[in-house]
Motif scaffolding. Structure first.
Motif, PDB file in Angstrom:
ATOM      1  N   LYS A  29       0.862  -1.148  -0.013  1.00 54.34           N
ATOM      2  CA  LYS A  29      -0.028  -0.003  -0.063  1.00 54.34           C
ATOM      3  C   LYS A  29       0.677   1.152  -0.016  1.00 54.34           C
ATOM      4  CE  LYS A  29      -2.789  -0.869   3.711  1.00 54.34           C
ATOM      5  NZ  LYS A  29      -2.707  -2.411   3.870  1.00 54.34           N
ATOM      6  N   VAL A  30       0.409   2.240  -0.659  1.00 60.58           N
ATOM      7  CA  VAL A  30       0.640   3.820  -0.515  1.00 60.58           C
ATOM      8  C   VAL A  30      -0.008   4.531   0.421  1.00 60.58           C
ATOM      9  CG1 VAL A  30       1.481   5.670  -1.836  1.00 60.58           C
ATOM     10  CG2 VAL A  30       2.026   3.560  -2.824  1.00 60.58           C
ATOM     11  N   GLY A  31       0.042   4.751   1.508  1.00 65.01           N
ATOM     12  CA  GLY A  31      -0.602   5.027   2.377  1.00 65.01           C
ATOM     13  C   GLY A  31      -1.854   4.096   2.648  1.00 65.01           C
ATOM     14  N   ASP A  32      -3.294   4.367   2.537  1.00 65.47           N
ATOM     15  CA  ASP A  32      -4.044   3.483   2.560  1.00 65.47           C
ATOM     16  C   ASP A  32      -4.660   2.796   1.412  1.00 65.47           C
ATOM     17  OD1 ASP A  32      -5.623   5.455   1.719  1.00 65.47           O
ATOM     18  OD2 ASP A  32      -7.117   5.610   3.583  1.00 65.47           O
ATOM     19  N   GLU A  33      -3.636   3.384   0.130  1.00 66.74           N
ATOM     20  CA  GLU A  33      -4.222   2.869  -1.212  1.00 66.74           C
ATOM     21  C   GLU A  33      -3.475   1.790  -1.799  1.00 66.74           C
ATOM     22  OE1 GLU A  33      -3.950   6.554  -3.619  1.00 66.74           O
ATOM     23  OE2 GLU A  33      -5.155   5.359  -5.220  1.00 66.74           O
ATOM     24  N   TYR A  34      -3.979   0.836  -2.320  1.00 65.78           N
ATOM     25  CA  TYR A  34      -3.347  -0.404  -2.782  1.00 65.78           C
ATOM     26  C   TYR A  34      -2.613  -0.551  -3.778  1.00 65.78           C
ATOM     27  CZ  TYR A  34      -6.753  -2.775   0.373  1.00 65.78           C
ATOM     28  OH  TYR A  34      -7.788  -3.213   1.151  1.00 65.78           O
ATOM     29  N   PHE A  35      -1.462  -1.181  -3.808  1.00 62.81           N
ATOM     30  CA  PHE A  35      -0.415  -1.044  -5.085  1.00 62.81           C
ATOM     31  C   PHE A  35      -1.370  -1.635  -6.197  1.00 62.81           C
ATOM     32  CE2 PHE A  35       3.746  -2.500  -3.270  1.00 62.81           C
ATOM     33  CZ  PHE A  35       4.024  -1.239  -2.534  1.00 62.81           C
ATOM     34  N   MET A  36      -1.149  -0.679  -7.321  1.00 61.28           N
ATOM     35  CA  MET A  36      -2.025  -0.921  -8.774  1.00 61.28           C
ATOM     36  C   MET A  36      -1.127  -0.578  -9.893  1.00 61.28           C
ATOM     37  SD  MET A  36      -3.520   2.672  -8.021  1.00 61.28           S
ATOM     38  CE  MET A  36      -2.917   4.328  -8.134  1.00 61.28           C
ATOM     39  N   THR A  37      -1.678  -0.959 -11.060  1.00 60.95           N
ATOM     40  CA  THR A  37      -1.223  -0.602 -12.116  1.00 60.95           C
ATOM     41  C   THR A  37      -1.326   0.897 -12.569  1.00 60.95           C
ATOM     42  OG1 THR A  37      -3.063  -1.406 -13.447  1.00 60.95           O
ATOM     43  CG2 THR A  37      -1.397  -3.029 -12.884  1.00 60.95           C
ATOM     44  N   LYS A  38      -0.627   1.205 -13.594  1.00 58.84           N
ATOM     45  CA  LYS A  38      -0.921   2.607 -13.833  1.00 58.84           C
ATOM     46  C   LYS A  38      -2.228   2.921 -14.423  1.00 58.84           C
ATOM     47  CE  LYS A  38       3.238   5.023 -15.706  1.00 58.84           C
ATOM     48  NZ  LYS A  38       3.933   5.407 -17.066  1.00 58.84           N
ATOM     49  N   GLY A  39      -2.878   1.877 -15.408  1.00 53.37           N
ATOM     50  CA  GLY A  39      -3.922   2.000 -15.931  1.00 53.37           C
ATOM     51  C   GLY A  39      -4.088   2.745 -17.000  1.00 53.37           C
ATOM     52  N   HIS A  40      -4.997   2.395 -17.983  1.00 52.53           N
ATOM     53  CA  HIS A  40      -4.789   3.181 -19.529  1.00 52.53           C
ATOM     54  C   HIS A  40      -6.196   2.994 -20.015  1.00 52.53           C
ATOM     55  CE1 HIS A  40      -3.379  -0.721 -20.092  1.00 52.53           C
ATOM     56  NE2 HIS A  40      -3.747  -0.680 -21.165  1.00 52.53           N
ATOM     57  N   PHE A  41      -6.403   3.927 -21.153  1.00 55.37           N
ATOM     58  CA  PHE A  41      -7.279   3.616 -22.240  1.00 55.37           C
ATOM     59  C   PHE A  41      -6.509   2.948 -23.244  1.00 55.37           C
ATOM     60  CE2 PHE A  41      -9.551   7.297 -19.973  1.00 55.37           C
ATOM     61  CZ  PHE A  41     -10.918   6.864 -20.113  1.00 55.37           C
ATOM     62  N   HIS A  42      -7.185   2.383 -24.171  1.00 55.50           N
ATOM     63  CA  HIS A  42      -6.588   1.914 -25.488  1.00 55.50           C
ATOM     64  C   HIS A  42      -6.444   3.002 -26.362  1.00 55.50           C
ATOM     65  CE1 HIS A  42      -7.481  -2.477 -24.610  1.00 55.50           C
ATOM     66  NE2 HIS A  42      -6.350  -2.281 -23.946  1.00 55.50           N
ATOM     67  N   SER A  43      -5.510   3.332 -27.151  1.00 56.14           N
ATOM     68  CA  SER A  43      -5.564   4.361 -27.760  1.00 56.14           C
ATOM     69  C   SER A  43      -6.466   4.473 -29.092  1.00 56.14           C
ATOM     70  CB  SER A  43      -4.026   4.351 -29.010  1.00 56.14           C
ATOM     71  OG  SER A  43      -3.148   4.438 -27.897  1.00 56.14           O
ATOM     72  N   VAL A  44      -6.729   3.002 -29.483  1.00 55.23           N
ATOM     73  CA  VAL A  44      -7.881   2.733 -30.235  1.00 55.23           C
ATOM     74  C   VAL A  44      -8.937   2.686 -29.212  1.00 55.23           C
ATOM     75  CG1 VAL A  44      -9.137   1.536 -32.223  1.00 55.23           C
ATOM     76  CG2 VAL A  44      -6.445   2.193 -32.279  1.00 55.23           C
ATOM     77  N   LEU A  45      -9.911   3.565 -29.198  1.00 61.71           N
ATOM     78  CA  LEU A  45     -10.834   3.444 -28.022  1.00 61.71           C
ATOM     79  C   LEU A  45     -11.805   2.125 -28.146  1.00 61.71           C
ATOM     80  CD1 LEU A  45     -12.286   6.856 -26.848  1.00 61.71           C
ATOM     81  CD2 LEU A  45     -11.437   4.934 -25.301  1.00 61.71           C
ATOM     82  N   ASP A  46     -12.167   1.868 -29.177  1.00 57.09           N
ATOM     83  CA  ASP A  46     -13.143   0.829 -29.624  1.00 57.09           C
ATOM     84  C   ASP A  46     -12.678  -0.528 -29.507  1.00 57.09           C
ATOM     85  OD1 ASP A  46     -15.512   2.183 -29.585  1.00 57.09           O
ATOM     86  OD2 ASP A  46     -15.314   2.976 -31.572  1.00 57.09           O
ATOM     87  N   THR A  47     -11.776  -0.941 -28.648  1.00 57.27           N
ATOM     88  CA  THR A  47     -11.053  -2.268 -28.503  1.00 57.27           C
ATOM     89  C   THR A  47     -11.362  -2.532 -27.107  1.00 57.27           C
ATOM     90  OG1 THR A  47      -8.971  -1.149 -28.115  1.00 57.27           O
ATOM     91  CG2 THR A  47      -9.273  -2.110 -30.467  1.00 57.27           C
ATOM     92  N   ALA A  48     -11.574  -4.140 -27.106  1.00 59.20           N
ATOM     93  CA  ALA A  48     -11.839  -4.725 -25.745  1.00 59.20           C
ATOM     94  C   ALA A  48     -10.682  -5.518 -25.183  1.00 59.20           C
ATOM     95  CB  ALA A  48     -13.055  -5.672 -25.755  1.00 59.20           C
ATOM     96  N   GLU A  49     -10.814  -5.941 -24.081  1.00 63.81           N
ATOM     97  CA  GLU A  49      -9.600  -6.760 -23.322  1.00 63.81           C
ATOM     98  C   GLU A  49     -10.352  -7.810 -22.549  1.00 63.81           C
ATOM     99  OE1 GLU A  49      -6.349  -4.462 -22.313  1.00 63.81           O
ATOM    100  OE2 GLU A  49      -5.338  -6.181 -21.362  1.00 63.81           O
TER     101      GLU A  49
END
Lengths: 224, 224
Positions: B110-130
């Protein structure tokens, strides 16, 4: 069209997914022995086995976004069965950039000395790939391109298989129990079953002294 | 360009894939704490933790077809490290219809009370799933669209998560051990990290009495 994130859980052993959270859309495609006429090398063994009953060779549970599916299918026993003729229609309603996904369960057994297997297909849009992750069981993926290439890869739990664009693929259960895997492919890929139904795969996977062996398909026809 | 089928195995617990059979191309992307400046709500806790050492928050092992990767990366210690600035260049060499895939390992902390996490992102081509499949650990996927929508889904072993087109996504480790998952996304999707770096996610996942809670991000900025 609904487009919020979904989850589902795959129970193991078994491989049947739960329905999406908050929805009831889970497509089940069932392939009995009768759907595989002409696909096995030993046609006498095929007819003899079929005479004993139309056993289920494999099942596919595919996740569809609800609004894509609702127009074409009916709910029964908590999941949805979709007729072959509606699969392509449903596919056409899924956007480019989406991913179709789910689990396949290939049951154990043999027709003559050839293991139970899926129909196998090219993607209608040839330049589309597929990713597999094996959850349970043992098997082989038999693959080939419209050109001279072929490949057979072993499937075992924890293994990822990447099927590049242009490769037809058929999974074969060489184990004692169910072969279960997760699959993901581009929604615009589509399915071309006809080419394989007509000419077969170059290679067969058969049991020799209780072990799987890759042999030439004596009835394979070169593509025009 | 080489285009034959590949396999690799994911060892569990752990989540580090073997290299592709017959090749040595496995890209490792490492995100240390220093790469996440400004991403955590409690900046004082962030600086204090960083002063103790630049700990690794998460690792991504991504499979690339060899010829795509070889031009941009160097082999070290049996895997390949790729610099951020080359990821988009490498992406541009992967064809439409291919699927990028691999494993992510988010470490606990944790960083403070916030859990370790990934940066997070949109896909550059917005209309793509995962598509995600959770292999190990516990966590949350925090998601939002450029419009008013947000969603948080629990991650646990055996669960598949479908992130539809247009949803930014960040995985958060809320457990005691590593959070490990398999991911698959269309090769032409690309990564837009900048939008999230600038405005953050609407929701944070923080520990309250030892349990994960979803709270508003007080520093979230609406997109123009």
């Amino acid at each position: 069209m609904r487009s919020t994130p979904f989850t589902f859980d795959i129970s193991l052993p078994g491989g049947v997914p739960t329905v999406y959270d908050g929805t009831d859309v889970l497509i089940r495609i069932v392939r009995p022995l009768s759907a595989m006429r002409g696909q096995y090398a030993d046609q006498e063994a095929y007819e003899a086995l079929l005479a004993q009953g139309d056993t289920i060779l494999y099942e596919v549970y595919e996740m569809r976004r609800p609004q894509v599916a609702d127009e074409y299918i009916e709910i029964a026993d908590g999941y949805i069965e979709i007729a072959d003729e509606y699969i392509e229609v449903a596919d056409a309603h899924v956007g480019l950039g989406e991913l179709l996904h789910g689990t396949s369960i290939v049951h154990p057994g043999k027709v003559g000395d050839e293991y139970f297997m899926t129909k196998g297909h090219f993607h209608s849009v040839l330049d589309t790939a597929e990713v597999y992750y094996v959850l349970q069981g043992r098997g082989m993926m038999v693959m080939e391109t419209p050109e001279e290439e072929w490949a057979v890869k072993e499937l075992r739990p924890g293994r990822v298989l990447y099927v590049p664009p242009r490769w037809a693929h058929r999974s074969v259960n060489t184990g004692q129990g169910d072969l279960v895997f997760l699959f993901v492919y581009p929604a615009h890929a589509g399915h071309d079953y006809g080419t394989i139904e007509t000419r077969g795969f170059r290679k067969l996977v058969v049991a020799r002294d209780g072990q799987p062996h890759i042999v030439d398909n004596p009835r394979w026809c070169a593509q025009e």
